[in-house]
Design an enzyme around this catalytic site. Structure first.
Site, PDB file in Angstrom:
ATOM      1  N   ARG A  61       0.860  -1.238  -0.150  1.00 48.58           N
ATOM      2  CA  ARG A  61       0.099   0.109  -0.055  1.00 48.58           C
ATOM      3  C   ARG A  61       0.819   1.396   0.096  1.00 48.58           C
ATOM      4  NH1 ARG A  61      -1.996   1.980   4.387  1.00 48.58           N
ATOM      5  NH2 ARG A  61      -2.251  -0.032   5.340  1.00 48.58           N
ATOM      6  N   TYR A 114     -13.773  17.316 -15.873  1.00 48.38           N
ATOM      7  CA  TYR A 114     -14.000  16.249 -16.351  1.00 48.38           C
ATOM      8  C   TYR A 114     -15.217  15.726 -14.817  1.00 48.38           C
ATOM      9  CZ  TYR A 114     -13.644  11.039 -16.052  1.00 48.38           C
ATOM     10  OH  TYR A 114     -13.848   9.713 -15.901  1.00 48.38           O
ATOM     11  N   ASP A 186      -4.968  18.492 -14.061  1.00 53.11           N
ATOM     12  CA  ASP A 186      -5.111  17.377 -14.732  1.00 53.11           C
ATOM     13  C   ASP A 186      -4.549  17.421 -16.073  1.00 53.11           C
ATOM     14  OD1 ASP A 186      -6.195  15.134 -16.086  1.00 53.11           O
ATOM     15  OD2 ASP A 186      -7.888  15.200 -14.697  1.00 53.11           O
ATOM     16  N   LYS A 211      -5.602   6.323 -19.689  1.00 49.84           N
ATOM     17  CA  LYS A 211      -5.786   7.096 -21.023  1.00 49.84           C
ATOM     18  C   LYS A 211      -4.541   6.713 -21.874  1.00 49.84           C
ATOM     19  CE  LYS A 211      -9.775   7.941 -19.172  1.00 49.84           C
ATOM     20  NZ  LYS A 211     -10.202   9.111 -18.376  1.00 49.84           N
TER      21      LYS A 211
END
Ligand code: PLP
Length: 394
Positions: A61, A114, A186, A211
């Site tokens: 983690r 977004y 972003d 993406k």
């Protein structure tokens, strides 16, 4: 295998596997370290590893050698100090927003965001006592006017979806710097191949690696790059508590995609240029929204800020909603699907899918028409793509 396990029973030997013997050579590709944890010879080294981001590997983690390789690769491309890889783009966005904002804080964001980010900001407002002011993505004066003593963060997108508005990163970030506000952007649509926001003053650069960075429509992931080591460490302490961590195999797929990012972006942009130019001349199309066209409101800024105009754009069909739906049913090579940035060309009709929650007035305000089509141009042969779009338009 240790002396102990060689002498142990079959049950024990099946558990304590031999590690691959690597001496005198190294793997060329980054290996997948598919392990959730690491063992230590020295308890002091273990204690140290758990308290800081750049100690020894300790637990999945926190990070992992494969994940770290991805973090360093993207951080290097973006010109940052360090990065945190996450399980999705939204994981990176939420890690950063939740790490840096607390109840009572104020956030300034650009108007067109977004969808997932817009929804998350609504959550922060309705449930976490954070306030938000929306400003145009290219108006530093509006940012200055919106700022309050409790403003902590400005949030932009290099290229917006689906109208491909380009944010004035240098102007907006200069204003944020004067005001002492953290700048977050972003950069999913641009990738570091088209724009490196850290060079324009960004403190944090976010990616949905799902993406272009992954690029092959086979993995979901996200990443936050930090310009400054201090801010990285602050967010890292929160990130390991939040637990939006990246998986080694997902990171490995993303690293594999990253190796061809430069070549793919060139082709995405070149294909988009050809399709956008031809669509702009087509009688069934009333407008094309691609920042490489002189008619686009961001054309001039895009020319200065980007080294390519991107592979995603939208266009408006003269026949409105019916024409949009007909187009979606008529394409054969282009696939009707959400997402973007993969090698395959994808199309969608925002009015009935990604933006279906918006009423006609809200759609109009975001510039999306009933006949707007979004296309994420892939790397196929451009003439095959044009043939498909042309047949779907008639
Ligand atoms: C897809 C996307 C996201 C969200 O990323 P996920 O990997 O789907 O969580 C965020 N920002 C932009 C611009 C995106 O395109």
């Amino acid at each position: 295998m240790s002396e102990f396990s060689r002498a142990a029973s079959l049950e024990t030997r099946a558990v304590h596997l031999p590690q691959p013997p690597i001496e005198g050579s190294r793997p060329i590709a980054v290996p997948i370290y598919q392990t959730s944890g690491f063992t230590f010879d020295d308890p002091a080294v273990m204690a140290d590893a758990m308290s800081r981001p750049d100690g020894a590997f300790v637990y999945g983690r926190y990070t992992n050698p494969t994940v770290r390789s991805l973090e360093q690769a993207v951080s290097g491309l973006e010109g940052g100090a360090a990065a945190i890889a996450t399980g999705s783009g939204m994981g990176a966005i939420n890690t950063v927003l939740l790490a840096l904002l607390k109840p009572g804080d104020h956030l300034i964001a650009q108007r067109s965001l977004y969808g997932g980010t817009a929804a998350m900001i609504n959550e922060l407002v309705s449930r976490f006592g954070i306030t938000v002011t929306y400003v145009p993505e290219n108006d530093p004066e509006a940012l200055r006017l919106a700022a309050r003593p409790e403003t902590r963060l400005v949030y932009l997108e290099t290229i917006s979806n689906p109208m491909t508005l380009v944010a004035d990163l240098p102007g907006m970030f200069a204003a944020a710097r004067d005001l002492g506000i953290v700048s977050v952007v972003d950069n999913t649509f641009a990738t570091p191949m088209l724009c490196r926001p850290v060079e324009h003053g960004a403190d944090v650069v976010l990616h949905s690696t799902t993406k272009y960075l992954g690029g092959h429509t086979d993995v979901v992931g996200g990443l936050a790059v930090f310009a400054d080591q201090g801010l990285y460490e602050r967010v890292w302490h929160f990130a390991i508590e939040l637990g939006a961590s990246a998986d080694p195999f997902a990171s490995w797929l993303t690293l594999r995609g990253l190796q061809t990012l430069a070549l793919r972006m060139e082709r995405h942009c070149a294909n988009a240029a050809l399709l956008a130019t031809r669509l702009a001349e087509h009688e069934a199309v009333t407008a094309v929204h691609w920042p490489g066209l002189a008619s686009h409101p961001s054309y001039e800024l895009a020319g200065k800020l980007l080294t390519g105009f991107g592979g995603v754009f939208s266009f408006d069909l003269a026949g409105g909603r019916a024409a949009g739906e007909r187009f979606m049913r008529s394409v054969r090579l282009a696939l009707l699907a959400p997402s973007l940035g993969g090698v395959e060309t994808l199309v969608l009709h925002p009015a009935t899918t990604s933006h279906r929650a918006l009423n006609a007035e809200e759609l109009a305000r975001s510039g999306i028409g009933e006949g707007t089509v979004r296309i994420a141009v892939g790397i196929e042969h451009p003439e095959d793509l044009w043939a498909d779009l042309a047949q779907a338009l008639t």
